[in-house]
Structure formats: structure tokens, C-alpha cells
Write a protein that holds these residues in place. Structure first.
Motif, short mmCIF file in Angstrom:
data_model
loop_
_atom_site.label_atom_id
_atom_site.label_comp_id
_atom_site.label_asym_id
_atom_site.label_seq_id
_atom_site.Cartn_x
_atom_site.Cartn_y
_atom_site.Cartn_z
N VAL A 59 0.84 -1.20 0.00
CA VAL A 59 0.00 0.00 0.00
C VAL A 59 0.88 1.25 0.00
N ALA A 60 1.94 1.22 0.80
CA ALA A 60 2.86 2.36 0.85
C ALA A 60 3.58 2.54 -0.48
N PHE A 61 3.98 1.44 -1.12
CA PHE A 61 4.64 1.54 -2.43
C PHE A 61 3.68 2.11 -3.46
N ALA A 62 2.41 1.72 -3.40
CA ALA A 62 1.41 2.26 -4.32
C ALA A 62 1.20 3.75 -4.08
N LEU A 63 1.23 4.17 -2.83
CA LEU A 63 1.13 5.59 -2.49
C LEU A 63 2.30 6.35 -3.10
N LEU A 64 3.51 5.83 -2.93
CA LEU A 64 4.69 6.47 -3.50
C LEU A 64 4.57 6.57 -5.02
N ARG A 65 4.16 5.48 -5.64
CA ARG A 65 4.00 5.47 -7.10
C ARG A 65 3.00 6.53 -7.55
N SER A 66 1.90 6.64 -6.85
CA SER A 66 0.87 7.62 -7.19
C SER A 66 1.41 9.05 -7.06
N VAL A 67 2.14 9.32 -5.99
CA VAL A 67 2.69 10.67 -5.79
C VAL A 67 3.72 10.98 -6.87
N VAL A 68 4.55 10.01 -7.21
CA VAL A 68 5.56 10.22 -8.27
C VAL A 68 4.86 10.46 -9.60
N GLN A 69 3.82 9.70 -9.90
CA GLN A 69 3.07 9.91 -11.15
C GLN A 69 2.48 11.31 -11.21
N ASP A 70 1.86 11.75 -10.13
CA ASP A 70 1.24 13.06 -10.10
C ASP A 70 2.26 14.19 -10.17
N ALA A 71 3.42 14.00 -9.57
CA ALA A 71 4.43 15.06 -9.53
C ALA A 71 5.31 15.11 -10.77
N ASN A 72 5.32 14.04 -11.55
CA ASN A 72 6.20 13.96 -12.72
C ASN A 72 5.50 14.52 -13.94
N ALA A 73 5.72 15.81 -14.19
CA ALA A 73 5.09 16.48 -15.33
C ALA A 73 5.69 16.01 -16.65
N GLY A 74 6.98 15.73 -16.65
CA GLY A 74 7.65 15.28 -17.88
C GLY A 74 8.20 13.89 -17.69
N ASP A 75 9.20 13.54 -18.47
CA ASP A 75 9.82 12.22 -18.35
C ASP A 75 11.09 12.26 -17.51
N GLY A 76 11.40 13.43 -16.94
CA GLY A 76 12.66 13.58 -16.21
C GLY A 76 12.69 12.89 -14.88
N GLY A 77 11.57 12.73 -14.25
CA GLY A 77 11.53 12.10 -12.94
C GLY A 77 11.35 13.13 -11.84
N VAL A 78 11.11 12.62 -10.66
CA VAL A 78 10.89 13.45 -9.48
C VAL A 78 12.08 13.28 -8.55
N ALA A 79 12.65 14.40 -8.11
CA ALA A 79 13.80 14.36 -7.22
C ALA A 79 13.41 13.80 -5.86
N LEU A 80 14.31 13.01 -5.29
CA LEU A 80 14.07 12.40 -3.98
C LEU A 80 13.92 13.48 -2.91
N SER A 81 14.77 14.51 -2.97
CA SER A 81 14.67 15.56 -1.95
C SER A 81 13.33 16.27 -2.10
#
Length: 133
Positions: A59-81
């Protein structure tokens, strides 16, 4: 402080009744059996005690995936910090420590190992980047 609280609730409490010479010995025994979690406290020999919360990692991994998907506007990725703060905006009670991870990076690495996200080091931004693709 915990022992003082126990003694206020039950003035007859004694760790020796349970076969322990010292309260710290009782705490270590409970920590070894995952009944409690011990971390270094503000003073040497005075650990902080918490109850482990073995939440559902998937469930926590799915939460992280969802947040990364929402925050990733392009294909560059989301910074860990800063990502942990974004996760906490969605779920304020999130803590990787409750899931058994010492750091948020360790949690993200486990999520990457499970396939929930991809994690790579980017020398350009001097940080890890997470993606879902």
C-alpha cells in the motif's frame, strides 16, 4: 519516563517480577521480539520507545508510485529531496520507519526493487530521480 509512568499507573510494578534485573533489560528483550522499537533518546542510556507499526508495504509503495506519477510532469523524474513531504501531503501519517525502513531512501529503494517505481542517480541534479515508467 516510561518507567515513571508505569509506576504511576501501577505502584507495584517491578521488572524483577518478570525476571529482569533492570528496566533497560526488559526493554531490550521486548525490542528483540518486535513488541517495541528502541531508538537513541536525548540522553545516553535513556532510549525512546515506540510501538512498531507493521503497515502494508505494498500500500505504501502504491502511495509512492501515485505521488511520483502526479508530480512527474515530464519524463525527467521526481527528485528524492522533497518527495517525502509530497507523500505526507497525501498521507500525513506516513513514516517509512513504521514500515521497517531506517531512511526514506531505503524505502524508495525497496519500492524500486518491488517494481513500484524506478530509481536512478542523476549527476545533473545531484539527487536520485524517481519515475514510474
Amino acid at each position: 519516563m516510561l518507567k515513571r509512568t508505569l509506576l504511576r499507573k501501577d505502584p507495584t510494578f517491578s521488572e524483577s517480577d518478570y525476571g529482569f534485573r533492570a528496566f533497560g533489560e526488559l526493554l531490550r528483550h521486548l525490542a528483540e521480539r518486535n513488541v517495541i522499537e528502541l531508538t537513541e533518546g536525548p540522553a545516553k542510556g535513556d532510549p525512546e520507545v515506540a510501538l512498531p507499526e507493521h503497515g502494508d508495504k505494498e500500500v505504501a509503495f502504491a502511495l509512492l508510485r501515485s505521488v511520483v506519477q502526479d508530480a512527474n510532469a515530464g519524463d525527467g523524474g521526481v527528485a528524492l529531496s522533497g518527495l517525502k513531504n509530497q507523500v505526507r501531503r497525501v498521507r500525513p501519517d506516513f513514516s517509512e520507519k513504521k514500515l521497517g525502513y531506517r531512511t526514506f531512501l531505503q524505502f524508495c529503494r525497496a519500492a524500486a526493487t518491488s517494481g513500484a517505481v524506478q530509481l536512478r542517480w542523476s549527476p545533473e541534479v545531484d539527487d536520485y530521480l524517481l519515475t514510474t515508467a
